[in-house]
Scaffold this motif. Structure first.
Motif, PDB file in Angstrom:
ATOM      1  N   TYR A  93       0.344  -1.318  -0.510  1.00  0.00           N
ATOM      2  CA  TYR A  93       0.349  -0.584   0.004  1.00  0.00           C
ATOM      3  C   TYR A  93       1.025   1.353   0.188  1.00  0.00           C
ATOM      4  O   TYR A  93       2.034   1.480   0.927  1.00  0.00           O
ATOM      5  N   TYR A  94       0.107   2.272  -0.864  1.00  0.00           N
ATOM      6  CA  TYR A  94       1.700   3.604  -1.037  1.00  0.00           C
ATOM      7  C   TYR A  94       0.715   4.476  -1.143  1.00  0.00           C
ATOM      8  O   TYR A  94      -0.646   5.006  -1.110  1.00  0.00           O
ATOM      9  N   CYS A  95       0.929   5.762  -0.079  1.00  0.00           N
ATOM     10  CA  CYS A  95       0.429   6.949   0.377  1.00  0.00           C
ATOM     11  C   CYS A  95       0.722   7.427  -0.949  1.00  0.00           C
ATOM     12  O   CYS A  95       1.834   7.494  -1.339  1.00  0.00           O
ATOM     13  N   ASN A  96      -0.328   7.900  -1.263  1.00  0.00           N
ATOM     14  CA  ASN A  96       0.379   9.774  -2.845  1.00  0.00           C
ATOM     15  C   ASN A  96      -0.532  10.847  -1.658  1.00  0.00           C
ATOM     16  O   ASN A  96      -1.502  11.163  -1.759  1.00  0.00           O
ATOM     17  N   VAL A  97       0.043  12.078  -2.252  1.00  0.00           N
ATOM     18  CA  VAL A  97       0.400  13.534  -1.949  1.00  0.00           C
ATOM     19  C   VAL A  97      -0.223  13.957  -2.954  1.00  0.00           C
ATOM     20  O   VAL A  97       0.856  14.236  -3.694  1.00  0.00           O
ATOM     21  N   ALA A  98      -0.954  15.577  -3.425  1.00  0.00           N
ATOM     22  CA  ALA A  98      -0.382  16.565  -4.150  1.00  0.00           C
ATOM     23  C   ALA A  98      -0.409  17.825  -3.340  1.00  0.00           C
ATOM     24  O   ALA A  98      -1.147  17.604  -2.511  1.00  0.00           O
TER      25      ALA A  98
END
Length: 121
Positions: A93-98
């Motif tokens: 599981y990967y966290c991704n933010v803009a």
């Protein structure tokens, strides 16, 4: 520099629960969307859940009703509460933010290092 540090992964039996966290630190002006992706072996990375900066959430059909995404804007942290886990939820599981690093910058995507979730039957 921006860092995303994930935690909370592990091994559970089917029907169990886990809570993932992703803390964002560094040069942050503002964070827009915060997302969780996952990638199972031999599969493409897929978007699991996302939350906007106003708190609107959405989920992949495969996790609706079982996963809940939330965020703490004061802590620049996003969470993924997972219940009723199934073996098919096994993945990294990967966290991704803009986010923007200053008021002039464009939105840019950042990724965490990934955390393993293993669900046994």
């Amino acid at each position: 520099q921006v860092q995303l540090v994930e935690s909370g992964g592990g091994s559970v039996q089917a029907g169990g629960s886990l809570r993932l966290s992703c803390a964002v630190s560094g040069s942050i002006y503002s964070i827009s969307a915060m997302n969780w992706y996952r990638q199972a072996p031999g599969m493409q990375r897929e978007l699991v859940a996302w939350i906007t900066n106003s708190g609107t959430t959405n989920y992949a059909d495969s996790v609706k009703g079982r996963f809940t995404i939330s965020r703490d804007n004061a802590k620049n942290t996003v969470y993924l509460q997972m219940v009723s886990l199934k073996p098919e939820d096994t993945a990294v599981y990967y966290c991704n933010v803009a986010l923007r690093t200053d008021w002039r910058s464009l939105l840019k995507n950042y990724w965490g290092q990934g955390t393993q979730v293993t669900v046994s039957s």
